[in-house]
Design an enzyme around this catalytic site. Structure first.
Site, mmCIF file in Angstrom:
data_model
loop_
_atom_site.group_PDB
_atom_site.id
_atom_site.type_symbol
_atom_site.label_atom_id
_atom_site.label_comp_id
_atom_site.label_asym_id
_atom_site.label_seq_id
_atom_site.Cartn_x
_atom_site.Cartn_y
_atom_site.Cartn_z
ATOM 1 N N HIS A 74 27.685 26.049 11.691
ATOM 2 C CA HIS A 74 26.869 26.048 12.909
ATOM 3 C C HIS A 74 27.626 25.475 14.122
ATOM 4 O O HIS A 74 27.915 26.177 15.083
ATOM 5 C CB HIS A 74 25.606 25.202 12.710
ATOM 6 C CG HIS A 74 24.768 25.578 11.539
ATOM 7 N ND1 HIS A 74 23.989 26.710 11.476
ATOM 8 C CD2 HIS A 74 24.577 24.945 10.359
ATOM 9 C CE1 HIS A 74 23.345 26.761 10.327
ATOM 10 N NE2 HIS A 74 23.681 25.717 9.617
HETATM 11 O O1 RIB Z 1 20.269 23.719 12.099
HETATM 12 C C1 RIB Z 1 21.646 23.426 12.065
HETATM 13 C C2 RIB Z 1 21.948 22.222 12.896
HETATM 14 O O2 RIB Z 1 21.243 21.102 12.373
HETATM 15 C C3 RIB Z 1 23.438 21.819 12.853
HETATM 16 O O3 RIB Z 1 23.792 21.197 14.062
HETATM 17 C C4 RIB Z 1 23.479 20.831 11.735
HETATM 18 O O4 RIB Z 1 24.557 19.899 11.873
HETATM 19 C C5 RIB Z 1 22.174 20.115 11.926
HETATM 20 O O5 RIB Z 1 22.356 19.141 12.956
#
Ligand code: RIB
Ligand code: CA
Length: 326
Positions: free
Chosen positions: A256
Protein backbone atom coordinates in the site's frame (compact mmCIF):
# COMPACT_ATOMS: atom_id res chain seq x y z
CA UNK A 1 -11.77 9.00 -18.84
CA UNK A 2 -8.78 8.29 -16.63
CA UNK A 3 -6.02 10.76 -17.06
CA UNK A 4 -2.42 9.63 -17.09
CA UNK A 5 -0.72 11.28 -14.17
CA UNK A 6 1.92 13.66 -15.46
CA UNK A 7 4.73 15.44 -13.71
CA UNK A 8 3.97 16.32 -10.09
CA UNK A 9 1.50 19.13 -9.65
CA UNK A 10 3.97 21.17 -7.75
CA UNK A 11 7.61 22.04 -7.81
CA UNK A 12 9.80 21.67 -10.83
CA UNK A 13 11.69 18.58 -11.82
CA UNK A 14 15.12 20.15 -11.21
CA UNK A 15 14.56 20.78 -7.49
CA UNK A 16 14.24 18.15 -4.82
CA UNK A 17 10.73 17.81 -3.49
CA UNK A 18 10.54 18.53 0.24
CA UNK A 19 8.36 15.95 1.96
CA UNK A 20 7.17 15.01 5.44
CA UNK A 21 6.15 11.37 5.83
CA UNK A 22 3.33 10.87 8.37
CA UNK A 23 3.19 7.21 9.21
CA UNK A 24 2.05 4.28 11.39
CA UNK A 25 4.70 1.59 10.68
CA UNK A 26 3.56 -1.09 9.66
CA UNK A 27 5.60 -3.19 7.28
CA UNK A 28 4.31 -1.39 4.19
CA UNK A 29 5.03 1.98 5.80
CA UNK A 30 8.56 0.71 6.40
CA UNK A 31 9.07 -0.06 2.71
CA UNK A 32 7.71 3.37 1.80
CA UNK A 33 10.18 5.05 4.15
CA UNK A 34 13.06 2.95 2.76
CA UNK A 35 12.03 3.87 -0.80
CA UNK A 36 11.97 7.57 0.09
CA UNK A 37 15.33 7.47 1.88
CA UNK A 38 16.88 5.73 -1.13
CA UNK A 39 15.67 8.53 -3.42
CA UNK A 40 17.75 11.44 -2.18
CA UNK A 41 18.16 12.91 -5.65
CA UNK A 42 14.44 13.57 -5.89
CA UNK A 43 13.22 13.76 -2.31
CA UNK A 44 14.30 15.77 0.74
CA UNK A 45 12.72 14.08 3.77
CA UNK A 46 12.28 16.91 6.27
CA UNK A 47 11.00 14.53 8.91
CA UNK A 48 8.99 11.45 9.78
CA UNK A 49 5.96 12.10 11.98
CA UNK A 50 4.41 9.10 13.70
CA UNK A 51 0.75 8.51 14.45
CA UNK A 52 -1.26 5.75 16.14
CA UNK A 53 -2.76 3.36 13.64
CA UNK A 54 -1.58 -0.13 12.78
CA UNK A 55 -0.30 -0.34 16.36
CA UNK A 56 -0.27 2.18 19.22
CA UNK A 57 1.89 5.31 18.92
CA UNK A 58 4.56 3.96 21.29
CA UNK A 59 5.22 1.17 18.78
CA UNK A 60 4.82 3.13 15.53
CA UNK A 61 7.39 5.60 16.87
CA UNK A 62 9.89 2.88 17.82
CA UNK A 63 9.31 1.18 14.47
CA UNK A 64 10.07 4.40 12.59
CA UNK A 65 13.34 4.72 14.51
CA UNK A 66 14.21 1.09 13.74
CA UNK A 67 13.61 1.68 10.03
CA UNK A 68 15.81 4.80 9.95
CA UNK A 69 18.59 2.87 11.68
CA UNK A 70 18.15 -0.04 9.29
CA UNK A 71 18.62 2.49 6.47
CA UNK A 72 21.65 3.91 8.29
CA UNK A 73 19.95 7.30 8.40
CA UNK A 74 20.34 8.46 11.97
CA UNK A 75 20.14 12.04 10.62
CA UNK A 76 16.42 11.78 9.96
CA UNK A 77 14.13 13.57 12.42
CA UNK A 78 11.53 11.18 13.85
CA UNK A 79 8.73 12.58 16.01
CA UNK A 80 5.73 11.18 17.85
CA UNK A 81 2.33 12.77 17.33
CA UNK A 82 -1.24 11.86 18.22
CA UNK A 83 -1.92 8.67 20.15
CA UNK A 84 -5.69 8.58 19.64
CA UNK A 85 -8.09 9.63 16.87
CA UNK A 86 -9.83 13.01 17.17
CA UNK A 87 -13.11 11.70 18.52
CA UNK A 88 -12.96 7.93 18.65
CA UNK A 89 -11.19 5.07 20.36
CA UNK A 90 -8.13 3.79 18.54
CA UNK A 91 -8.62 0.74 16.32
CA UNK A 92 -5.36 -1.09 15.55
CA UNK A 93 -4.37 -3.84 13.09
CA UNK A 94 -2.13 -6.30 14.91
CA UNK A 95 -4.02 -9.05 13.08
CA UNK A 96 -2.28 -7.82 9.92
CA UNK A 97 1.04 -6.41 11.13
CA UNK A 98 1.75 -8.53 14.23
CA UNK A 99 1.95 -7.41 17.84
CA UNK A 100 4.97 -5.16 17.23
CA UNK A 101 3.56 -3.73 14.02
CA UNK A 102 6.80 -4.72 12.28
CA UNK A 103 6.77 -8.51 12.69
CA UNK A 104 8.92 -10.50 10.28
CA UNK A 105 12.55 -9.36 10.58
CA UNK A 106 14.36 -9.14 13.92
CA UNK A 107 15.44 -5.51 14.10
CA UNK A 108 17.49 -4.27 17.06
CA UNK A 109 16.01 -1.85 19.56
CA UNK A 110 16.84 1.63 18.25
CA UNK A 111 19.59 3.75 19.76
CA UNK A 112 18.29 6.78 17.83
CA UNK A 113 16.07 9.01 19.93
CA UNK A 114 12.77 10.63 19.04
CA UNK A 115 12.95 14.38 18.65
CA UNK A 116 11.61 16.03 21.82
CA UNK A 117 9.07 18.11 19.88
CA UNK A 118 5.57 16.77 19.30
CA UNK A 119 5.01 15.80 15.67
CA UNK A 120 2.04 18.15 15.28
CA UNK A 121 4.12 21.11 16.45
CA UNK A 122 6.88 19.99 14.08
CA UNK A 123 4.41 19.94 11.18
CA UNK A 124 3.20 23.45 12.05
CA UNK A 125 6.64 24.95 12.69
CA UNK A 126 8.21 23.36 9.63
CA UNK A 127 5.42 24.44 7.30
CA UNK A 128 5.46 27.96 8.73
CA UNK A 129 9.20 28.18 8.09
CA UNK A 130 9.07 26.96 4.49
CA UNK A 131 8.04 28.99 1.40
CA UNK A 132 4.43 28.78 0.24
CA UNK A 133 3.58 25.64 -1.69
CA UNK A 134 6.93 23.99 -1.05
CA UNK A 135 6.25 20.99 1.19
CA UNK A 136 4.42 17.78 0.22
CA UNK A 137 2.78 15.84 3.03
CA UNK A 138 2.74 12.05 2.61
CA UNK A 139 0.29 10.52 5.10
CA UNK A 140 0.55 6.72 5.22
CA UNK A 141 -1.72 6.15 8.22
CA UNK A 142 -4.74 7.71 9.90
CA UNK A 143 -4.90 11.46 9.28
CA UNK A 144 -5.00 12.50 12.94
CA UNK A 145 -1.69 14.41 12.99
CA UNK A 146 -2.43 16.25 9.74
CA UNK A 147 -5.95 17.24 10.75
CA UNK A 148 -4.80 18.36 14.20
CA UNK A 149 -2.13 20.58 12.64
CA UNK A 150 -4.66 22.09 10.20
CA UNK A 151 -7.20 22.76 12.96
CA UNK A 152 -4.58 24.24 15.29
CA UNK A 153 -2.86 26.37 12.62
CA UNK A 154 -4.93 26.94 9.48
CA UNK A 155 -2.29 29.42 8.34
CA UNK A 156 -0.15 26.45 7.26
CA UNK A 157 -2.56 25.48 4.45
CA UNK A 158 -0.94 27.67 1.76
CA UNK A 159 2.46 26.22 2.70
CA UNK A 160 1.36 22.70 1.73
CA UNK A 161 2.13 21.99 -1.92
CA UNK A 162 0.12 18.79 -2.00
CA UNK A 163 -1.07 15.96 0.21
CA UNK A 164 -0.41 12.56 -1.34
CA UNK A 165 -2.02 9.99 0.93
CA UNK A 166 -2.62 6.27 1.06
CA UNK A 167 -6.24 5.70 2.02
CA UNK A 168 -9.74 5.07 0.89
CA UNK A 169 -11.26 2.82 -1.74
CA UNK A 170 -13.99 2.85 -4.37
CA UNK A 171 -14.19 -0.24 -6.58
CA UNK A 172 -12.20 -2.23 -4.01
CA UNK A 173 -14.55 -1.22 -1.15
CA UNK A 174 -13.26 -1.67 2.41
CA UNK A 175 -10.57 -3.76 4.07
CA UNK A 176 -11.42 -3.12 7.73
CA UNK A 177 -15.22 -2.93 7.26
CA UNK A 178 -17.28 -3.74 4.17
CA UNK A 179 -17.28 0.00 3.38
CA UNK A 180 -14.06 1.52 4.70
CA UNK A 181 -10.30 1.35 4.26
CA UNK A 182 -8.30 1.23 7.49
CA UNK A 183 -6.52 4.62 7.49
CA UNK A 184 -9.73 6.54 6.87
CA UNK A 185 -11.81 4.31 9.15
CA UNK A 186 -9.56 4.82 12.19
CA UNK A 187 -10.09 8.59 12.12
CA UNK A 188 -12.90 9.61 9.74
CA UNK A 189 -13.30 13.04 11.36
CA UNK A 190 -9.63 13.74 10.64
CA UNK A 191 -10.07 12.62 7.05
CA UNK A 192 -13.08 14.90 6.68
CA UNK A 193 -10.98 17.87 7.82
CA UNK A 194 -8.20 17.03 5.35
CA UNK A 195 -10.51 16.42 2.38
CA UNK A 196 -12.34 19.70 2.99
CA UNK A 197 -9.14 21.74 3.55
CA UNK A 198 -8.82 22.92 -0.04
CA UNK A 199 -5.24 21.63 -0.23
CA UNK A 200 -4.42 19.72 -3.49
CA UNK A 201 -4.91 16.05 -2.61
CA UNK A 202 -3.90 12.90 -4.43
CA UNK A 203 -5.49 9.73 -3.08
CA UNK A 204 -3.77 6.36 -3.45
CA UNK A 205 -6.66 3.99 -2.62
CA UNK A 206 -6.97 0.23 -2.32
CA UNK A 207 -8.11 0.30 -5.96
CA UNK A 208 -4.45 0.92 -6.78
CA UNK A 209 -2.59 -0.77 -3.93
CA UNK A 210 -4.40 -4.07 -4.35
CA UNK A 211 -2.75 -4.21 -7.78
CA UNK A 212 0.72 -3.75 -6.27
CA UNK A 213 1.10 -7.31 -4.99
CA UNK A 214 4.42 -8.68 -3.83
CA UNK A 215 4.39 -12.04 -5.58
CA UNK A 216 6.95 -14.68 -4.61
CA UNK A 217 8.97 -13.80 -7.70
CA UNK A 218 9.06 -10.13 -6.77
CA UNK A 219 9.93 -10.88 -3.16
CA UNK A 220 12.69 -13.26 -4.24
CA UNK A 221 14.18 -10.37 -6.24
CA UNK A 222 14.18 -8.24 -3.08
CA UNK A 223 15.88 -11.02 -1.12
CA UNK A 224 18.45 -11.63 -3.87
CA UNK A 225 19.69 -8.05 -3.47
CA UNK A 226 21.37 -9.43 -0.35
CA UNK A 227 21.64 -6.26 1.76
CA UNK A 228 20.33 -6.09 5.33
CA UNK A 229 17.64 -3.69 4.10
CA UNK A 230 16.52 -5.89 1.22
CA UNK A 231 16.44 -9.04 3.33
CA UNK A 232 14.45 -7.22 6.01
CA UNK A 233 11.96 -6.09 3.36
CA UNK A 234 11.60 -9.68 2.14
CA UNK A 235 11.07 -10.88 5.71
CA UNK A 236 8.50 -8.14 6.36
CA UNK A 237 6.64 -9.24 3.25
CA UNK A 238 6.79 -12.90 4.23
CA UNK A 239 4.94 -11.94 7.42
CA UNK A 240 2.68 -9.21 6.09
CA UNK A 241 1.37 -11.17 3.10
CA UNK A 242 -0.33 -14.00 5.03
CA UNK A 243 -3.34 -11.84 5.98
CA UNK A 244 -4.19 -10.69 2.48
CA UNK A 245 -3.41 -14.05 0.85
CA UNK A 246 -5.79 -15.74 3.27
CA UNK A 247 -8.51 -13.05 3.02
CA UNK A 248 -8.42 -12.31 -0.70
CA UNK A 249 -6.72 -15.42 -2.01
CA UNK A 250 -4.28 -13.01 -3.62
CA UNK A 251 -0.83 -14.04 -4.81
CA UNK A 252 0.98 -11.67 -2.51
CA UNK A 253 0.85 -8.76 -0.10
CA UNK A 254 -0.42 -5.41 -1.38
CA UNK A 255 2.34 -2.83 -0.91
CA UNK A 256 0.00 0.00 0.00
CA UNK A 257 2.18 2.82 1.31
CA UNK A 258 5.18 2.62 -1.07
CA UNK A 259 2.75 3.54 -3.87
CA UNK A 260 2.61 7.07 -2.36
CA UNK A 261 6.38 7.53 -2.68
CA UNK A 262 6.43 5.88 -6.12
CA UNK A 263 3.81 8.42 -7.24
CA UNK A 264 6.16 11.24 -6.29
CA UNK A 265 9.05 9.59 -8.12
CA UNK A 266 7.26 8.35 -11.25
CA UNK A 267 3.66 9.69 -11.48
CA UNK A 268 3.28 8.27 -14.97
CA UNK A 269 3.08 4.81 -13.40
CA UNK A 270 -0.43 5.79 -12.27
CA UNK A 271 -3.72 6.95 -13.75
CA UNK A 272 -6.67 8.55 -12.01
CA UNK A 273 -9.47 11.07 -12.11
CA UNK A 274 -9.90 14.47 -10.50
CA UNK A 275 -13.21 13.96 -8.72
CA UNK A 276 -15.16 14.74 -5.58
CA UNK A 277 -14.39 12.59 -2.54
CA UNK A 278 -16.38 12.93 0.67
CA UNK A 279 -15.90 11.05 3.93
CA UNK A 280 -18.71 9.30 5.78
CA UNK A 281 -18.61 10.29 9.47
CA UNK A 282 -22.25 9.78 10.54
CA UNK A 283 -23.40 6.29 9.59
CA UNK A 284 -22.02 3.53 11.80
CA UNK A 285 -22.68 1.15 8.91
CA UNK A 286 -20.46 2.97 6.40
CA UNK A 287 -18.26 4.99 8.76
CA UNK A 288 -14.99 5.99 7.09
CA UNK A 289 -16.16 5.26 3.56
CA UNK A 290 -14.56 7.44 0.87
CA UNK A 291 -17.60 8.39 -1.17
CA UNK A 292 -15.80 8.90 -4.46
CA UNK A 293 -17.87 10.37 -7.29
CA UNK A 294 -15.91 8.36 -9.87
CA UNK A 295 -18.70 8.61 -12.46
CA UNK A 296 -19.35 12.28 -11.72
CA UNK A 297 -23.05 11.71 -11.03
CA UNK A 298 -23.26 14.61 -8.58
CA UNK A 299 -22.65 18.32 -8.78
CA UNK A 300 -20.17 18.10 -5.91
CA UNK A 301 -16.97 20.04 -6.51
CA UNK A 302 -13.96 17.88 -7.36
CA UNK A 303 -11.40 18.01 -4.54
CA UNK A 304 -8.98 15.15 -5.16
CA UNK A 305 -7.00 13.28 -7.79
CA UNK A 306 -8.28 9.77 -7.05
CA UNK A 307 -5.94 7.19 -8.53
CA UNK A 308 -7.41 4.11 -10.13
CA UNK A 309 -4.63 2.13 -11.76
CA UNK A 310 -0.92 1.38 -11.55
CA UNK A 311 1.72 -0.13 -13.81
CA UNK A 312 2.62 -2.79 -11.26
CA UNK A 313 5.65 -4.10 -13.14
CA UNK A 314 6.98 -0.56 -13.45
CA UNK A 315 6.35 0.04 -9.75
CA UNK A 316 8.28 -3.06 -8.69
CA UNK A 317 11.11 -2.27 -11.10
CA UNK A 318 11.43 1.17 -9.48
CA UNK A 319 11.21 -0.22 -5.95
CA UNK A 320 13.75 -2.97 -6.61
CA UNK A 321 16.18 -0.53 -8.26
CA UNK A 322 15.95 1.82 -5.27
CA UNK A 323 16.30 -0.95 -2.68
CA UNK A 324 19.41 -2.05 -4.57
CA UNK A 325 20.99 1.26 -3.61
CA UNK A 326 21.32 0.12 0.03
O1 RIB B 1 -5.41 -0.01 4.52
C1 RIB B 1 -4.01 -0.03 4.33
C2 RIB B 1 -3.36 1.04 5.15
O2 RIB B 1 -3.63 0.80 6.53
C3 RIB B 1 -1.82 1.03 5.03
O3 RIB B 1 -1.33 2.33 5.21
C4 RIB B 1 -1.41 0.16 6.17
O4 RIB B 1 -0.09 0.46 6.63
C5 RIB B 1 -2.41 0.56 7.22
O5 RIB B 1 -1.95 1.77 7.82
CA1 CA C 1 0.30 2.76 6.98
Amino acid sequence: MCQKCTVPQTGNLMQKRKIIIDTDPGQDDAVAILLALASGEELDVLGITCVAGNVPLRLTSVNALKICELANRRDIKVLAGCDTPLKRHLVTAEHVHGKTGLDGPTLPEPTMQLQPQNAVDFLIDTLRSEPAGSVTLCPLGPLTNIATAIERAPDILPKIAEIVLMGGAYFEVGNITPAAEFNIYVDPEAAKIVFSSGVPITVVPLDVTHKALVTKERNDKFRALGSAVAIAVAEMTDFFERFDKEKYGSEGAPLHDPCVIAYLLEPTLFTGRFINVEIETASELTLGMTVADWWRVTERTPNAMFLGDIDADGFFALLTERLARY
